[in-house]
Design an enzyme around this catalytic site. Structure first.
Site, PDB file in Angstrom:
ATOM      1  N   CYS A  58       7.903   1.802 -10.077  1.00 24.72           N
ATOM      2  CA  CYS A  58       9.189   1.963  -9.373  1.00 24.72           C
ATOM      3  C   CYS A  58      10.053   0.705  -9.339  1.00 24.72           C
ATOM      4  O   CYS A  58      11.178   0.730  -9.823  1.00 24.72           O
ATOM      5  CB  CYS A  58       8.926   2.445  -7.953  1.00 24.72           C
TER       6      CYS A  58
HETATM    7  C1  UGA Z   1       7.741   1.012  -4.045  1.00 24.42           C
HETATM    8  C2  UGA Z   1       8.431   0.889  -2.691  1.00 24.42           C
HETATM    9  O1  UGA Z   1       7.731  -0.030  -1.851  1.00 24.42           O
HETATM   10  C3  UGA Z   1       8.497   2.257  -1.992  1.00 24.42           C
HETATM   11  O2  UGA Z   1       9.235   2.142  -0.787  1.00 24.42           O
HETATM   12  C4  UGA Z   1       9.200   3.241  -2.930  1.00 24.42           C
HETATM   13  O3  UGA Z   1       9.309   4.514  -2.361  1.00 24.42           O
HETATM   14  C5  UGA Z   1       8.412   3.334  -4.219  1.00 24.42           C
HETATM   15  O4  UGA Z   1       8.361   2.030  -4.828  1.00 24.42           O
HETATM   16  C6  UGA Z   1       9.117   4.312  -5.110  1.00 24.42           C
HETATM   17  O5  UGA Z   1      10.229   4.031  -5.552  1.00 24.42           O
HETATM   18  O6  UGA Z   1       8.640   5.426  -5.280  1.00 24.42           O
HETATM   19  P1  UGA Z   1       5.185   1.052  -4.843  1.00 24.42           P
HETATM   20  O7  UGA Z   1       5.712   1.065  -6.234  1.00 24.42           O
HETATM   21  O8  UGA Z   1       4.095   1.985  -4.463  1.00 24.42           O
HETATM   22  O9  UGA Z   1       6.381   1.357  -3.799  1.00 24.42           O
HETATM   23  O10 UGA Z   1       4.677  -0.428  -4.583  1.00 24.42           O
HETATM   24  P2  UGA Z   1       4.919  -1.592  -3.522  1.00 24.42           P
HETATM   25  O11 UGA Z   1       3.980  -1.461  -2.416  1.00 24.42           O
HETATM   26  O12 UGA Z   1       6.359  -1.692  -3.197  1.00 24.42           O
HETATM   27  O13 UGA Z   1       4.502  -2.861  -4.402  1.00 24.42           O
HETATM   28  C7  UGA Z   1       5.232  -3.166  -5.586  1.00 24.42           C
HETATM   29  C8  UGA Z   1       4.771  -4.456  -6.210  1.00 24.42           C
HETATM   30  O14 UGA Z   1       5.215  -5.574  -5.454  1.00 24.42           O
HETATM   31  C9  UGA Z   1       3.244  -4.626  -6.324  1.00 24.42           C
HETATM   32  O15 UGA Z   1       2.951  -5.106  -7.613  1.00 24.42           O
HETATM   33  C10 UGA Z   1       2.892  -5.643  -5.261  1.00 24.42           C
HETATM   34  O16 UGA Z   1       1.771  -6.410  -5.593  1.00 24.42           O
HETATM   35  C11 UGA Z   1       4.165  -6.505  -5.272  1.00 24.42           C
HETATM   36  N1  UGA Z   1       4.391  -7.228  -3.999  1.00 24.42           N
HETATM   37  C12 UGA Z   1       4.611  -6.545  -2.852  1.00 24.42           C
HETATM   38  C13 UGA Z   1       4.409  -8.620  -3.986  1.00 24.42           C
HETATM   39  O17 UGA Z   1       4.215  -9.271  -5.035  1.00 24.42           O
HETATM   40  N2  UGA Z   1       4.640  -9.279  -2.803  1.00 24.42           N
HETATM   41  C14 UGA Z   1       4.876  -8.617  -1.650  1.00 24.42           C
HETATM   42  O18 UGA Z   1       5.099  -9.296  -0.615  1.00 24.42           O
HETATM   43  C15 UGA Z   1       4.838  -7.223  -1.664  1.00 24.42           C
END
Ligand code: UGA
Length: 415
Positions: free
Chosen positions: A260
């Site tokens: 996403c």
């Molecule tokens: C993301 C959004 O958080 C959701 O709100 C959204 O609905 C979803 O995409 C979507 O569009 O369907 P998701 O892809 O499941 O959700 O993953 P996240 O939890 O957002 O994490 C994304 C990436 O960011 C991961 O690789 C995680 O490791 C990284 N991340 C997250 C960081 O590097 N640092 C942080 O502080 C948080």
């Protein structure tokens, strides 16, 4: 209410089972026979916490035939919008779903609402979906209504997010369309925003672009802090007390992946460029993210020559709690390691099957075997990595696993 969901991928399946759990009569339609069979046999086709249990509980049927949507009052379009290498998204599946719904509309009695949930570029519902639906000879606003209501589901927490949303965005063609959708969401304990179709579309993209920006921003601060000998996690903690900033999504590391954040960011960049606007911040967020994962390999090189060394990876999934490896930082890291002549061993509690489709030749081993490598890279912050014995090892950490600090040589990507 009788509801149909087109597309039983991530969003479609979660939407379908959760709406069924709320007492609606739900039919899932998908062209993929295997997925349809899996749902009908109550086997979860994706790895998602709680999905298996909820699937067994609810009454839901899946089919490959579009005529099954005939009796529905509400039809959700939840098909995928894949992007190609340069980030341009394909609306082919959305268009096909709309065409099939239009065929049904020709013979369908009574008013129904079609709601787009797939993530699409602003303008798609008005400029593509509605014209295709009207090919049925039925008129929007008279014979049928249209909504665009994006989903904000995090992988691994999708059921929880669906049932307890932070907000419900209802993009509506007209009031009747929005009223129908509201009937389904009415009892959700969340703020509601009723708006127009293209605003709803961009709220989704802007939300994910903002989350991506927060991460790249913190990674940049982390890169600076590391050079200054300052702990970036302490900095994030201090910043997070300000509720205008917020304490979430400030974890510096090797960047964001998944299906996403990178895709939606590219989609927004692409749309901005199409209208002649250079989205400088968004482009930089993406550029920083591309480079961030490779900083782990740069840090590693200071301690071990890569050629012919055995490098062990802890974690392959794009984040903990999922088997998803799409755009995972692990991909860029493994590519770089192989290019430099390293031998790669890897462990992940869930994602090995998916990762081995991309890299069939690296060695997939237990976490204990990974610890026996010449050096260890921490790529995903699985909780179990906090219970390993790192003493005497060389560990380069991309995700801040505190226990790893006991290693003989320990370095964080930006701490
Ligand atoms: C993301 C959004 O958080 C959701 O709100 C959204 O609905 C979803 O995409 C979507 O569009 O369907 P998701 O892809 O499941 O959700 O993953 P996240 O939890 O957002 O994490 C994304 C990436 O960011 C991961 O690789 C995680 O490791 C990284 N991340 C997250 C960081 O590097 N640092 C942080 O502080 C948080």
């Amino acid at each position: 209410m009788r509801i149909s969901v087109i597309g039983s991928g991530y969003v479609g399946l979660i939407t379908g089972v959760c709406l069924a759990k709320l007492g609606n009569k739900v039919t899932l339609v998908d062209i993929d026979k295997e997925k349809v069979e899996a749902v009908n046999n109550r086997i979860s086709p994706i790895c998602e916490e709680g999905l298996r249990e909820i699937l067994r509980e609810v009454s839901i049927e899946a089919s490959t035939e579009y005529q099954r949507i005939m009796g529905s009052e509400l039809i959700f379009i939840c098909v995928g919008t894949p992007s190609n290498e340069d980030g341009a998204i394909s609306l082919e599946y959305v268009a096909k779903a709309a065409e099939q719904i239009a065929e049904t509309l020709k013979r369908k009695e009574g008013y129904c609402v079609i709601c787009v949930k797939s993530t699409v570029t602003p303008g798609t519902t008005e400029e593509l979906v509605i014209p295709v639906l009207e090919k049925s000879g039925r008129r929007v606003g008279i014979d049928f209504g249209v909504c665009m209501s994006p989903e904000f589901l995090r992988e691994g927490k999708a059921i929880r997010d669906f049932m307890n949303p932070a907000r419900v965005i209802i993009g509506e063609y007209d009031k009747s369309s929005g009223d129908k959708l509201l009937d389904v969401y009415r009892d959700f304990p969340a703020p509601f925003l009723r708006t127009n179709l293209r605003t709803a579309e961009i709220i989704k993209l802007a939300s994910n672009a903002f989350l991506a920006t927060k991460i790249s921003f913190m990674n940049e601060i982390g890169n600076i802090c590391k050079q200054l000998g300052i702990d970036t996690y302490e900095v994030a903690k201090g910043m997070g007390f300000d509720d205008r900033i917020g304490s979430k999504f400030l974890n510096a590391g090797i960047g964001f992946g998944g299906s996403c954040l990178p895709k939606d960011l590219k989609m927004l960049i692409g749309r901005a460029r199409e209208i002649g606007y250079e989205p400088a911040v968004l482009e930089e967020v993406l550029k920083l993210n591309e480079a961030q994962a490779l900083k782990l390999v740069e840090a590693l090189k200071k301690h071990v020559p890569l050629k012919n060394s055995v490098i062990g990876l802890l974690g392959l999934a794009f984040k903990p709690g999922t088997d998803d490896v799409r755009s995972s930082s692990a991909i860029k890291i493994v590519e770089a390691l192989l290019q430099e002549g390293a031998l790669v061993k890897a462990y992940d509690p869930l994602a090995v099957k998916n990762f081995s489709k991309l890299f069939p030749r690296i060695e997939y081993v237990t976490k204990e075997e990974v610890l026996n490598s010449d050096a260890i890279l921490i790529v995903t912050e699985w909780e179990e990595f906090n219970n390993l014995d790192y003493r005497g090892k060389i560990v380069i950490d991309g995700r801040r696993v505190l226990k790893a600090k006991e290693a003989r040589i320990y370095e964080g990507v930006c701490w």
